[in-house]
Structures are given as C-alpha cells and as structure tokens.
Design a protein around this motif. Structure first.
Motif, PDB file in Angstrom:
ATOM      1  N   ASP A 198      -3.668  -4.767  -3.624  1.00 30.83           N
ATOM      2  CA  ASP A 198      -3.857  -3.793  -2.546  1.00 30.83           C
ATOM      3  C   ASP A 198      -4.930  -4.298  -1.591  1.00 30.83           C
ATOM      4  N   ASP A 199      -6.078  -3.641  -1.496  1.00 29.46           N
ATOM      5  CA  ASP A 199      -7.142  -4.075  -0.590  1.00 29.46           C
ATOM      6  C   ASP A 199      -8.269  -4.790  -1.331  1.00 29.46           C
ATOM      7  N   ASN A 200      -7.945  -5.341  -2.506  1.00 25.92           N
ATOM      8  CA  ASN A 200      -8.955  -6.023  -3.312  1.00 25.92           C
ATOM      9  C   ASN A 200      -8.534  -7.459  -3.613  1.00 25.92           C
ATOM     10  N   LEU A 201      -9.502  -8.355  -3.564  1.00 26.20           N
ATOM     11  CA  LEU A 201      -9.274  -9.734  -3.960  1.00 26.20           C
ATOM     12  C   LEU A 201      -9.828  -9.947  -5.365  1.00 26.20           C
ATOM     13  N   LEU A 202      -9.012 -10.486  -6.246  1.00 26.87           N
ATOM     14  CA  LEU A 202      -9.485 -10.863  -7.570  1.00 26.87           C
ATOM     15  C   LEU A 202      -9.671 -12.374  -7.562  1.00 26.87           C
ATOM     16  N   ILE A 203     -10.913 -12.815  -7.748  1.00 29.01           N
ATOM     17  CA  ILE A 203     -11.262 -14.233  -7.683  1.00 29.01           C
ATOM     18  C   ILE A 203     -11.685 -14.684  -9.073  1.00 29.01           C
ATOM     19  N   VAL A 204     -11.028 -15.735  -9.583  1.00 28.67           N
ATOM     20  CA  VAL A 204     -11.238 -16.129 -10.974  1.00 28.67           C
ATOM     21  C   VAL A 204     -11.489 -17.630 -11.099  1.00 28.67           C
ATOM     22  N   GLY A 205     -12.347 -17.991 -12.063  1.00 30.15           N
ATOM     23  CA  GLY A 205     -12.527 -19.378 -12.458  1.00 30.15           C
ATOM     24  C   GLY A 205     -12.948 -20.295 -11.327  1.00 30.15           C
ATOM     25  N   GLY A 206     -12.533 -21.577 -11.440  1.00 32.33           N
ATOM     26  CA  GLY A 206     -12.937 -22.585 -10.475  1.00 32.33           C
ATOM     27  C   GLY A 206     -14.178 -23.311 -10.936  1.00 32.33           C
ATOM     28  N   ARG A 207     -14.775 -24.050 -10.029  1.00 28.69           N
ATOM     29  CA  ARG A 207     -16.008 -24.776 -10.352  1.00 28.69           C
ATOM     30  C   ARG A 207     -16.922 -24.818  -9.135  1.00 28.69           C
ATOM     31  N   GLU A 265       0.341   2.208   7.867  1.00 26.21           N
ATOM     32  CA  GLU A 265      -0.463   3.265   7.255  1.00 26.21           C
ATOM     33  C   GLU A 265       0.368   4.454   6.763  1.00 26.21           C
ATOM     34  N   LEU A 266       1.681   4.431   6.983  1.00 22.97           N
ATOM     35  CA  LEU A 266       2.533   5.497   6.450  1.00 22.97           C
ATOM     36  C   LEU A 266       2.536   5.454   4.932  1.00 22.97           C
ATOM     37  N   GLU A 277      13.512   9.815   3.573  1.00 24.09           N
ATOM     38  CA  GLU A 277      13.165  10.714   2.471  1.00 24.09           C
ATOM     39  C   GLU A 277      12.072  10.159   1.563  1.00 24.09           C
ATOM     40  N   ARG A 278      11.815   8.862   1.637  1.00 21.58           N
ATOM     41  CA  ARG A 278      10.816   8.253   0.756  1.00 21.58           C
ATOM     42  C   ARG A 278       9.379   8.482   1.241  1.00 21.58           C
ATOM     43  N   PHE A 279       9.210   8.934   2.463  1.00 22.60           N
ATOM     44  CA  PHE A 279       7.874   9.084   3.023  1.00 22.60           C
ATOM     45  C   PHE A 279       7.321  10.480   2.744  1.00 22.60           C
ATOM     46  N   THR A 280       6.009  10.559   2.640  1.00 23.08           N
ATOM     47  CA  THR A 280       5.360  11.830   2.295  1.00 23.08           C
ATOM     48  C   THR A 280       5.276  12.770   3.481  1.00 23.08           C
ATOM     49  N   THR A 281       5.428  12.235   4.693  1.00 24.74           N
ATOM     50  CA  THR A 281       5.406  13.062   5.895  1.00 24.74           C
ATOM     51  C   THR A 281       6.604  12.701   6.767  1.00 24.74           C
ATOM     52  N   THR A 282       6.907  13.567   7.709  1.00 28.86           N
ATOM     53  CA  THR A 282       8.008  13.296   8.633  1.00 28.86           C
ATOM     54  C   THR A 282       7.583  12.193   9.599  1.00 28.86           C
ATOM     55  N   GLY A 313      10.442   6.925 -12.820  1.00 32.16           N
ATOM     56  CA  GLY A 313       9.173   7.328 -13.409  1.00 32.16           C
ATOM     57  C   GLY A 313       7.938   6.807 -12.711  1.00 32.16           C
ATOM     58  N   CYS A 314       8.113   5.942 -11.685  1.00 29.39           N
ATOM     59  CA  CYS A 314       6.941   5.447 -10.962  1.00 29.39           C
ATOM     60  C   CYS A 314       6.514   6.488  -9.933  1.00 29.39           C
ATOM     61  N   HIS A 315       5.334   7.030 -10.083  1.00 28.58           N
ATOM     62  CA  HIS A 315       4.838   8.061  -9.180  1.00 28.58           C
ATOM     63  C   HIS A 315       3.858   7.489  -8.156  1.00 28.58           C
ATOM     64  N   GLU A 316       3.900   6.164  -7.982  1.00 29.27           N
ATOM     65  CA  GLU A 316       2.986   5.512  -7.051  1.00 29.27           C
ATOM     66  C   GLU A 316       3.344   5.900  -5.613  1.00 29.27           C
ATOM     67  N   VAL A 317       2.334   6.356  -4.877  1.00 29.64           N
ATOM     68  CA  VAL A 317       2.455   6.601  -3.445  1.00 29.64           C
ATOM     69  C   VAL A 317       1.412   5.713  -2.777  1.00 29.64           C
ATOM     70  N   LEU A 318       1.852   4.869  -1.864  1.00 33.14           N
ATOM     71  CA  LEU A 318       0.946   3.893  -1.286  1.00 33.14           C
ATOM     72  C   LEU A 318       1.298   3.640   0.160  1.00 33.14           C
ATOM     73  N   GLN A 319       0.381   2.994   0.865  1.00 33.66           N
ATOM     74  CA  GLN A 319       0.649   2.673   2.260  1.00 33.66           C
ATOM     75  C   GLN A 319       1.761   1.637   2.344  1.00 33.66           C
TER      76      GLN A 319
END
Length: 535
Positions: free
Chosen positions: A391-400, A83-84, A11-16, A94-100
């Motif tokens: 998700d599909d993004n890398l956050l790269i911070v600081g360093g030297r 990919e479902l 029931e949690r999936f958007t498609t059968t 209250g979380c309306h997030e739909v994600l793979q």
C-alpha cells in the motif's frame, strides 16, 4: 479477436461515481483512462483500443482517431480515480477489503481469497488461496502420504481407503462363494458312491465359482478405471484454472553481467524467445512496468549510469520493438539499488554511486514535469538489498552497508511514505544480501543471496509484514546469488544467478499448490545481476 478488460463495475465502489468518470464505451468506471485528443471524450484504454482495431474514428464524435493520437487523462482525473474506494473483486468469497483504487491491482494480485483448485489428485475442490496449503497438507482426504524413512510418496489416503473398502467387499464375496462351494463339495463327497449323476452338479458349482471370481475381478477393474477417470478430470480442472488465472503470462528478462541480451518466457507454453537487445550491456539495474512499457533504471553500463530506458510491450510481444530513452533520470548514477513503481512515480532506495553506498530514498516522477525528490534517509546505507511496496509503505530488508559481504544486514525497516515515518521491525533469521525479493500477500519472500561469509545460499525466507515472523520455505534446487525472481500465477519463478561457479542459465519455480520446487526450461545464456518483469 483478443479479449480485453473493461472498466470497473460501478457496484463495487462505496460511493456513487460521478458520470464524468465513466467510460463512454463500456459505461463502467474508467480503467487506465485516455482521451479523444480533439474533443476530450474519455475511454478505458482497453475499450478504445479494441474499437480502433476496426475504425479510425472516435465512437462519440466521429473525429479521426488512432491509438497513437490518444491523449493521456490529466492528473486531476487520475487523482480522482486513484482515491475512489472499491471492494476487492473477491468480496463474494469473503474478502472484506475496501481500499483506494490505486492499490487495487497490488492487493488483488496477492489476495488470499483468490479462488484456486486443490491439486491433490482426486479432489478438485475450489477454495481460497489463503486456505490452500493447510487444505492440501492437513485437511484434504486426497492428500498424499509420505514415508518418514525413505521420503517416497504413497497412494493418497482416499485412494487407499477406497481400495481397502472395495477389496474387502470383493474379498467377502469371493470367500462366501468359496465357503459355500466347500460345504457343497463336502456334502457331495459323503454321497459320492453311486452318485455319478451328481458329478455334473459339482462341475456346475465349480463353474459358478469361477464365474463369481471373474465378476469380482471385473468389479475391481471397473473401480480402478473410474478412479483413473476422476484423477484425469480433476487434473484437467487444475489446468483450466491455471489458464484462466489472469492475462499476464510472459516473463521478460534483460541484461546481466557481460550481456545485453533480452528474452521472454511464455509461462503457458514453457518457451523462451529472444527480444530486441539492450543498447549496451547492463547489470545491477532495476526494472518495472509502467504504462505498457518495460522500464529499466540505472545499473552499470560501461560505467555507472543514471539513464532510464523503456520498451513498449503488447499482447503480441513483437521482438522488433526497440528500446528508447526516458526523459527522466535517476537522482544519481546508481547500481545495486532497489526500486518500486508507486502511482505515476517510482521510488528508489540505496545503491552505490561509484563513491559511496547511498542511504537515500528518492521519488522520481514518470510524467511531466519529471521531478525528482528526496523523501527521506535510511538509518543506514544499503546496497544489494530488497524492497517491496505494501500500500503506502515500503518494506526494506537485508542488503549490506559496504562492498563486503561481512557487512550484510538482517534488519527490516517499514517506511510510511505519506507520514514520512520509519518503523524498525523484527530482524530476518540471518544476514543476507544479493538476494531476490518478491511480494506474496502480506509477505515478502527473500530468495537466495549470500551470507556474511560470502557463501551463495539456496534458502527461501517468507517474512510476514504484519506478524513480523519469518518462516523458511523449502530450499531451492540450486544456490543462487545475484538471481532475480517474479510472481506469476500461484508460483514464484527464480532465474539465473551464480553459485560461485559461473553464471547460471537455470530456472526453477516454487509451486505453492504442491509446496515444491520444479525446474523449468533454461534461459539461452547465463545471467547474474539481471532484471525481470511479468507482462
């Protein structure tokens, strides 16, 4: 018998979902699918593992089957499941997030709608994680009041209001009784002469007043006892919620400068236990969990290495489990790099190869054919930096950019893996390197490290990837560079590092519920530039 997690409710999936991708044991959508090797019957790993505790045969075809002979599902099955599109488990909150599906665990681990309990004594309200801090410090009627001058915590506002109201009621009763008695005594004094018979009446009045006073104090005592009972009840509620907050309750810490030791901390019991040591001393590596294995990549191990080693883990955390080599290697012999798991790969950025600081981002495949690909090059080389996956993004911070702390960075970069595109974000409040980083919801948290002068820091920066805004959390109890950190429950646990006076054994945790740092039991030995994972 140990509990286990079944597959995902349909029931949690958007498609059968096609019935071929349902577990033949629990009838839910497959979670971590594995196969009966002979007839390819597909099950959730947890479901079939539980079945095989009492049987050595496939529940569908009755062919001989063991945990060791289970086959991995092929790439087509995993890709279909990944990919479902699925609703967050906290949709009803209250979380309306739909994600793979491939991003579900990362989202739910930090979802702002996770139910938590207010820890202010006397409250016990259940609310969403994203509302917790504001509730506890601004809205809760049981929030604590702190003196602006001495910093001492007073009684909660609700306690004070209750006590004041209760005391006023009791005081009113007592004063009324006293006034009545005084009136009666005054009247009696006027007629005292020749009225010895009425003396007994006065004595009775005095005894009545004494009884009223005793009753008043008994009422006050009863109120206090009820308040203490309520506090204990809500404290127990908090403990119960913490016990139920997921099945990952162990932290495994490995290696560090001049050590091959490995140990595990049980979050619930607050106990450290030794595990099988690394094959060699190793530091400056990275680690993550993949397919129930703690995996350690690269580092300095009698020289720079590209080796990847792993150790199988389970709920019993058997200390006799050994480390074995992975069939895949890093793209180069690297130390002080960053890595994150991504699907059946892990992504490596930056690091030092013994000659230069790398500006590359590589993708390393963890399943056959174990390919290694160069995804992109950063605008500047980095080592001792932080990297987290959103998700599909890398956050790269600081360093030297070099081996000198003077070349530390404050820059923040977002790299879109699928689009192979960079976005420069707002910088950090100051340059920092050699820090620990963890993900908390839509934030990356930078913990400790060193500044441009090479001074160890106790600062903690909360950087929001969406707003690009930085917020300073309360500082740690210790300055730490080369430390490591993990998220467990609703807390960030920081271990080891150095303040310039040798390697530290100390461990401390930041509790978002109380917005404070608290010390935990120490590790068995000091560690710096070590790795840690939660299992």
């Amino acid at each position: 018998m140990a509990s286990y997690t079944q597959g995902y409710a349909k029931e949690r999936f958007t498609t059968t979902v096609n019935r071929n991708f349902l577990c033949l044991s629990c009838s839910n959508v497959l979670k971590d699918p594995v196969l009966c090797s002979r007839n390819q019957h597909c099950f959730c790993r947890a479901c079939i593992t539980k079945h095989l505790e009492n049987s050595r045969r496939c529940p569908t075809c009755a062919e001989e089957l063991t945990v060791e002979t289970l086959a991995e599902a092929n790439k087509m099955v995993k890709d279909y499941l990944d990919e479902l599109e699925i609703h967050c488990v906290h949709n009803n909150r209250g979380c309306h997030e739909v994600l793979q599906l491939q991003h579900l665990d990362d989202h739910e681990a930090t979802c702002g709608f996770t139910p938590v309990v207010c820890t202010n004594q006397g409250c016990g309200a259940t609310l969403n994680q994203c509302d917790l801090i504001r509730h506890e410090y601004e809205l809760c009627e049981f929030r604590q009041s702190k003196c602006h001058f001495c910093g001492e915590i007073t009684k909660t506002l609700a306690d004070m209001e209750t006590n004041v109201a209760t005391n006023k009621d009791i005081q009113t009763k007592v004063l009324t009784n006293v006034a009545n008695m005084e009136t009666r005594i005054a009247n009696m004094e006027k007629n005292a002469a020749g009225m010895e018979g009425k003396l007994e009446t006065v004595n009775n009045e005095v005894r009545g007043l004494k009884t009223a006073l005793i009753q008043g104090f008994d009422e006050m005592k009863e109120v206090l006892v009820k308040m203490e009972g309520k506090m204990e009840e809500n404290t127990q509620k908090v403990r119960n919620i913490n016990r139920a907050s997921g099945d990952k309750e162990n932290i495994i810490v490995a290696g560090g400068t001049r050590t091959d030791s490995v140990e595990m901390f049980n979050w619930r019991q607050r106990i450290w236990s030794p595990l099988r040591s690394l094959p060699k001393e190793r530091y400056g590596a990275t680690s993550f969990v993949h397919n129930n294995h703690v995996t350690i990549a690269g580092g300095y191990c009698s020289g720079y290495v590209d080796e990847i080693i792993k150790m199988y883990i389970n709920s019993n955390s058997d200390p006799s489990m050994h480390w074995s080599d992975c069939p895949v290697k890093l793209p180069a012999k690297l130390v002080y790099h960053s890595s994150v798991p991504y699907k059946d790969h892990f992504i490596v950025s930056g690091g030092y190869d013994g000659n230069a600081v790398s500006d590359c981002i590589h993708e390393v495949q963890l399943v056959p054919p174990y390919n290694v690909n160069t995804l992109s090059r950063m605008s500047e080389p980095r080592q001792y930096h932080g990297m987290q996956l959103f998700d599909d993004n890398l956050l790269i911070v600081g360093g030297r950019t070099t081996d000198s702390s003077q070349d530390s960075l404050s820059s923040v970069v977002l790299y879109d893996i699928k689009k192979n595109a960079y976005k420069q974000l707002s910088p950090l409040p100051h340059e920092v390197s050699m820090m620990a980083t963890v993900r908390w919801g839509d934030n990356i948290v930078l913990i400790g490290g060193v500044d441009k002068r090479g001074k160890a820091l106790d600062t903690v920066i909360l950087y929001n990837v969406k707003s690009e805004q930085s917020h300073m959390l309360p500082p740690m109890k210790y300055k730490r560079e080369g430390c490591t950190a993990v998220v467990i429950g609703n807390s960030i646990v920081v271990m080891g590092g150095s303040s310039g006076l040798g390697q530290q054994k100390t461990v401390e945790a930041f509790y978002f519920e109380s917005y404070t740092w608290q010390e935990l039991p120490e590790m068995s030995r000091g560690r710096r530039l070590h790795t840690a994972v939660v299992v």
